[in-house]
Structure formats: structure tokens, C-alpha cells
Design a protein around this motif. Structure first.
Motif, PDB file in Angstrom:
ATOM      1  N   CYS A  63       0.808  -1.223   0.000  1.00 14.09           N
ATOM      2  CA  CYS A  63       0.000   0.000   0.000  1.00 14.09           C
ATOM      3  C   CYS A  63       0.839   1.270   0.000  1.00 14.09           C
ATOM      4  O   CYS A  63       0.299   2.370  -0.127  1.00 14.09           O
ATOM      5  CB  CYS A  63      -0.938   0.001   1.197  1.00 14.09           C
ATOM      6  SG  CYS A  63      -1.851  -1.538   1.398  1.00 14.09           S
ATOM      7  N   ALA A  64       2.141   1.140   0.145  1.00 12.07           N
ATOM      8  CA  ALA A  64       3.040   2.292   0.049  1.00 12.07           C
ATOM      9  C   ALA A  64       3.588   2.464  -1.359  1.00 12.07           C
ATOM     10  O   ALA A  64       4.347   3.391  -1.620  1.00 12.07           O
ATOM     11  CB  ALA A  64       4.196   2.131   1.037  1.00 12.07           C
ATOM     12  N   GLY A  65       3.188   1.602  -2.291  1.00 12.41           N
ATOM     13  CA  GLY A  65       3.822   1.528  -3.603  1.00 12.41           C
ATOM     14  C   GLY A  65       3.805   2.813  -4.405  1.00 12.41           C
ATOM     15  O   GLY A  65       4.838   3.280  -4.884  1.00 12.41           O
ATOM     16  N   ALA A  66       2.619   3.402  -4.617  1.00 10.38           N
ATOM     17  CA  ALA A  66       2.541   4.597  -5.451  1.00 10.38           C
ATOM     18  C   ALA A  66       3.304   5.756  -4.831  1.00 10.38           C
ATOM     19  O   ALA A  66       3.958   6.531  -5.541  1.00 10.38           O
ATOM     20  CB  ALA A  66       1.081   4.982  -5.688  1.00 10.38           C
ATOM     21  N   SER A  67       3.250   5.877  -3.507  1.00 13.69           N
ATOM     22  CA  SER A  67       4.018   6.931  -2.849  1.00 13.69           C
ATOM     23  C   SER A  67       5.518   6.690  -2.973  1.00 13.69           C
ATOM     24  O   SER A  67       6.295   7.636  -3.121  1.00 13.69           O
ATOM     25  CB  SER A  67       3.621   7.026  -1.367  1.00 13.69           C
ATOM     26  OG  SER A  67       2.296   7.486  -1.247  1.00 13.69           O
ATOM     27  N   SER A 105       1.337   7.167   3.462  1.00 10.01           N
ATOM     28  CA  SER A 105       0.930   5.871   2.925  1.00 10.01           C
ATOM     29  C   SER A 105       1.723   4.789   3.652  1.00 10.01           C
ATOM     30  O   SER A 105       2.957   4.819   3.645  1.00 10.01           O
ATOM     31  CB  SER A 105       1.197   5.781   1.418  1.00 10.01           C
ATOM     32  OG  SER A 105       0.404   6.695   0.701  1.00 10.01           O
ATOM     33  N   PHE A 106       1.002   3.848   4.243  1.00 10.05           N
ATOM     34  CA  PHE A 106       1.638   2.767   4.994  1.00 10.05           C
ATOM     35  C   PHE A 106       1.151   1.434   4.435  1.00 10.05           C
ATOM     36  O   PHE A 106      -0.037   1.273   4.155  1.00 10.05           O
ATOM     37  CB  PHE A 106       1.288   2.856   6.482  1.00 10.05           C
ATOM     38  CG  PHE A 106       1.472   4.233   7.079  1.00 10.05           C
ATOM     39  CD1 PHE A 106       2.582   5.006   6.744  1.00 10.05           C
ATOM     40  CD2 PHE A 106       0.536   4.764   7.949  1.00 10.05           C
ATOM     41  CE1 PHE A 106       2.753   6.279   7.279  1.00 10.05           C
ATOM     42  CE2 PHE A 106       0.702   6.031   8.487  1.00 10.05           C
ATOM     43  CZ  PHE A 106       1.803   6.792   8.155  1.00 10.05           C
ATOM     44  N   GLY A 107       2.068   0.476   4.291  1.00 11.93           N
ATOM     45  CA  GLY A 107       1.703  -0.772   3.645  1.00 11.93           C
ATOM     46  C   GLY A 107       1.942  -2.007   4.490  1.00 11.93           C
ATOM     47  O   GLY A 107       2.649  -1.969   5.499  1.00 11.93           O
ATOM     48  N   PHE A 108       1.341  -3.119   4.056  1.00  7.44           N
ATOM     49  CA  PHE A 108       1.592  -4.416   4.686  1.00  7.44           C
ATOM     50  C   PHE A 108       3.103  -4.652   4.770  1.00  7.44           C
ATOM     51  O   PHE A 108       3.863  -4.268   3.888  1.00  7.44           O
ATOM     52  CB  PHE A 108       0.969  -5.537   3.852  1.00  7.44           C
ATOM     53  CG  PHE A 108      -0.480  -5.799   4.165  1.00  7.44           C
ATOM     54  CD1 PHE A 108      -1.172  -5.039   5.078  1.00  7.44           C
ATOM     55  CD2 PHE A 108      -1.154  -6.831   3.533  1.00  7.44           C
ATOM     56  CE1 PHE A 108      -2.503  -5.288   5.370  1.00  7.44           C
ATOM     57  CE2 PHE A 108      -2.482  -7.099   3.813  1.00  7.44           C
ATOM     58  CZ  PHE A 108      -3.162  -6.325   4.730  1.00  7.44           C
ATOM     59  N   GLY A 109       3.503  -5.300   5.813  1.00  9.52           N
ATOM     60  CA  GLY A 109       4.919  -5.569   6.014  1.00  9.52           C
ATOM     61  C   GLY A 109       5.641  -4.441   6.719  1.00  9.52           C
ATOM     62  O   GLY A 109       6.857  -4.483   6.889  1.00  9.52           O
ATOM     63  N   GLY A 110       4.893  -3.396   7.123  1.00 11.50           N
ATOM     64  CA  GLY A 110       5.512  -2.292   7.849  1.00 11.50           C
ATOM     65  C   GLY A 110       6.203  -1.284   6.968  1.00 11.50           C
ATOM     66  O   GLY A 110       7.099  -0.558   7.402  1.00 11.50           O
TER      67      GLY A 110
END
Length: 432
Positions: A177-181, A412-417
Motif C-alpha cells: 500500500c506504500a507503492g505509489a508513494s 501511505s503505509f503498507g503491509f509488512g511495515g
């Protein structure tokens, strides 16, 4: 030697609101949302536990996009929407093909869309014998060209680069979920280092398929609540119960201010800094104290040369999950503790309006943040009727807020921290 100033000169977004960023912005300012009843394709209504999402409706496709090559190319839907969003951003920027020749393309995308029938087709009828090459080739011809067995994870980045004749760096990023950022942040850093002068960056994703939504359900991430209907995405609310998935994509054009002004472009906003960190706590849960999120924000502010007291607004990750919203609130309080500046921040959560776009989420959210800086208008956080005791900041509940926004953060924060933060500032011809 001073660092170059880097500005946003083009915007493009595809969400449940439609195929134009202008439509998204206008509807969000009016306090609308695009979450509606949803069930996976091929599943009887009311039988799948996740009942709501924010899907893209292809019937909203404007006439002028009917002939876009994305609709004539065998592509899964996330790549199709991402390509359209990137094209929109490029057109919006006014850059010519010659000016794009040396651009960088940085793209985030999630897991390619799977089709269970295709997966079964690849393994059926083998009668427990090693598959022959001819057998596999015959089977491959029967697999739908738009699904994962015939699509690569970097397909979107490649079609965008091919379309504009890009000869510069082309990078695909996969960081949940942090990918685009991450894509936008890395593009910003590349331009600042002098690697390139212009970049197209963003992402596209869709998890609205039976297999991926089943995985999110089994992980406990997706809300199965039904009593709130289409209002179940409730960031920071006491009754929040999990994410509500959306789909689509977003892209921005970044370039040096010098180059933008030389060709007569008018920037939307300026990118000032980027920060990234890793929790390393749990795959599906943030550090309860928000330490990773706080580090990303601190790093971004340091990178931008901005003091916490200069920040006016935060576009929060705000997933409507019990763990994230509480941890993000703690992180904000930690970073903006001096003088209790966190009490003076206006915070919003775009996911309450267009859902969680997973790998693409940070792109349309950055666009909304840039527009907040340009127009001094902050879109609302919807469905926040009973704030949780551990979520006690100003989240712009229910209505658009009119206030001056000189500096804003987009989290933006994603799975896996995986944590990211972008610092955006109001464009001013002469930096203060």
C-alpha cells in the motif's frame, strides 16, 4: 550548490468517481463517495462476506477515451486504468513527445489479476505425467490474455514508457500500500539528484477479485460489517471495522521548476521532501506506538527542511482499521508534540470517499493533497460520527474545510511495515 525545486505539473486519476481527476476533486469537495454494494464476479449476491467496495464503472468512460489504446490492447484492468491515468497526467502537463523522450517512468502495481479458471486450466488433464512443452504451449493459447498467467507485474510501466517513446529509466515498484508513494518519492529523488529532469510517477491496482478479496478477508483486513451500508468506511471512528477496497490508478508529472517555467507551465504544487521507513513489527499490523509511521514523517520533514510547526494539513493513510488509525494518531502526536501542534493540524482520510486503492492508494491521495495546497480546501473525512478515544485529533469530519494550506503531508503505509510520507507545499514563484 542549491537543490533544484521540483513541482507537479500534471495530474491523472481513475477511481470509482470516474476517469478524470477533476470529477474526483469536485465530488469529494461536495462530500460524496463512490462506495457501493459489491460481490465478486461469478458469486451469487449476498454469499460473499465482503459486501461493499468502490469499483471503477467502465460505463463512466468519457467519449474521448473510447479510442485510447488501452482499450485495444490485451491488458488486465489495473494496467488499463493506470495507462489512462498516466496519459491524462501527461496531457494535463502539456509536455510534448520530444520533451518526454528522456523522462523517467516509475510505477507501482499490485499482484496481477488472477482468474481461477485459468489457473485450473494450466494444471488440468495432465494425468500425473510431466507436462510436455507442446502440451503447455497448447494450454497457454487457451488462457485469457488479460489474466495473470500472461501478464507481467511490470506491464503497466512498460506500456506507459512505450506509449510516450521513453528512453529514460523505467522502474516498477512493488511495496504494497506504500507503492505509489514510493514511486513518486523515488521520482522526486531522481530529479533532485539530476538523473532526469521530468518523471511520470504513480500506480494502479485492483484487488476486487474473488481470490484477492478472499485473502484480505482471511487476513482480517477487509470489513464484513453490513449495518452501516455504503457508509462502513469509517476512519478514526469508534465503529471502524476494516478497510473497504477500491480500485483505479493515479499518476503525476514531476519536473524541475526551471524546466516547467521555461515552457510556460503553471505548477499545481511543489514536492518538498520524501521519507520512508520499515516497521519490521508484523506483516499485517503496524507498530502499536506508530514508530515506523513517525520515522517516515520525521525523515520527510528533515528531507524537506521543514519544521513540524510549519505543517498545516495531513492527508492520513486512514484505512478505517482499528490498528492503523490508532497507530497513525499516536505517530502524529509524537512528531508534532512540541507545543501540541497536532491540535492545530487539519487531518483527513480520502479512503472514506474512494476506498483503499492498495498499491495505487498514495497517488490519488497525493493529488488531493496537492490540490488542497493549491486551493486551500481540504476534503472531508466521511462517516466519522463517534470518534474513538484513541483517535482524538481534528479529522475534518463530514465537511470540506477552508483554510490556508502552505505545507501538507501525504502518508501511505503498507503491509509488512512499509511506511512513506511525502511533503507537499503551496507553489510560490519565489521560495521563502
Amino acid at each position: 550548490m542549491s537543490l533544484p525545486r521540483i513541482v507537479i505539473t500534471g495530474l491523472g486519476a481513475v477511481t470509482g468517481f470516474g476517469f478524470e481527476w477533476q470529477t474526483m476533486w469536485e465530488q469529494m469537495l461536495r462530500g460524496e463517495h463512490c462506495i457501493r454494494p459489491w460481490q465478486p464476479e461469478g458469486v451469487a449476491d449476498g454469499t460473499f462476506p465482503v459486501r461493499f467496495a468502490a469499483p471503477v464503472d467502465n460505463r463512466q468512460l468519457p467519449d474521448y477515451l473510447q479510442d485510447h489504446p488501452a482499450w485495444q490492447t490485451p491488458l488486465e484492468k489495473r494496467s488499463r486504468w493506470g495507462w489512462v491515468a498516466a496519459s491524462q497526467a501527461i496531457t494535463d502537463s502539456g509536455l510534448s513527445p520530444a520533451q518526454l523522450r528522456d523522462a523517467a517512468v516509475l510505477c507501482a502495481s499490485g499482484v496481477p489479476a488472477h482468474n481461477i479458471q485459468d489457473m485450473l486450466l494450466s494444471v488440468c488433464d495432465q494425468q500425473n505425467t510431466p507436462p510436455a512443452w507442446r502440451y503447455l504451449m497448447d494450454k497457454a493459447s487457451q488462457v485469457d490474455a488479460v489474466h495473470s498467467l500472461r501478464q507481467s507485474n511490470d506491464r503497466l510501466a512498460r506500456v506507459i514508457a512505450d506509449d510516450i517513446g521513453c528512453e529514460g529509466p523505467v522502474i516498477n515498484i512493488s511495496s504494497a500500500c506504500a507503492g505509489a508513494s514510493q514511486a513518486i518519492g523515488n521520482a522526486f529523488q531522481m530529479i533532485r539528484r539530476g538523473d532526469v529532469e521530468v518523471a511520470i510517477a504513480g500506480g494502479a491496482d485492483s484487488v476486487l477479485s474473488l481470490d484477492t478479496m478472499t485473502a484480505l478477508y482471511l487476513l482480517g483486513a477487509a470489513s464484513t460489517e453490513q449495518r452501516w451500508g455504503t457508509e462502513l468506511c469509517r476512519p478514526f471512528d469508534h465503529h471502524r471495522s476494516g478497510l473497504v477496497a477500491g480500485e483505479g490508478g493515479g499518476f503525476v508529472v514531476l519536473e524541475t521548476l526551471e524546466r516547467a517555467l521555461a515552457r510556460g507551465a503553471v505548477p499545481y504544487a511543489e514536492v518538498l521532501g520524501f521519507g520512508s521507513s520499515l516497521d519490521g513489527y508484523k506483516v499485517t499490523a503496524p507498530d502499536p506506538q506508530g514508530r515506523g509511521a513517525a520515522l517516515a514523517m520525521q525523515t520527510a520533514l528533515h528531507d524537506a527542511g521543514i519544521r513540524p510547526q510549519q505543517v498545516d494539513h495531513i492527508n492520513a493513510h486512514g484505512t478505517s482499521t482499528p490498528l492503523n488509525d490508532a497507530a497513525e494518531t499516536l505517530a502524529i502526536k509524537s512528531v508534532f508534540a512540541q507545543g501540541e501542534h497536532y491540535r492545530r493540524l487539519s487531518i483527513n482520510a480520502n479512503k472514506s470517499q474512494f476506498g483503499h486503492l492498495i498499491a495505487a492508494a498514495g497517488a490519488p491521495e497525493l493529488i488531493i493533497t496537492a490540490l488542497a495546497c493549491k486551493h486551500d480546501r481540504i476534503t472531508p473525512t466521511l462517516n466519522l460520527h463517534d470518534a474513538a478515544t484513541d483517535c482524538d485529533l481534528d479529522y475534518c469530519a463530514h465537511q470540506t474545510v477552508n483554510r490556508r494550506v502552505d505545507v501538507a503531508l501525504s502518508n501511505s503505509f503498507g503491509f509488512g511495515g512499509l511506511n512513506t510520507c511525502l511533503v507537499v507545499g503551496k507553489y510560490q514563484e519565489h521560495a521563502e
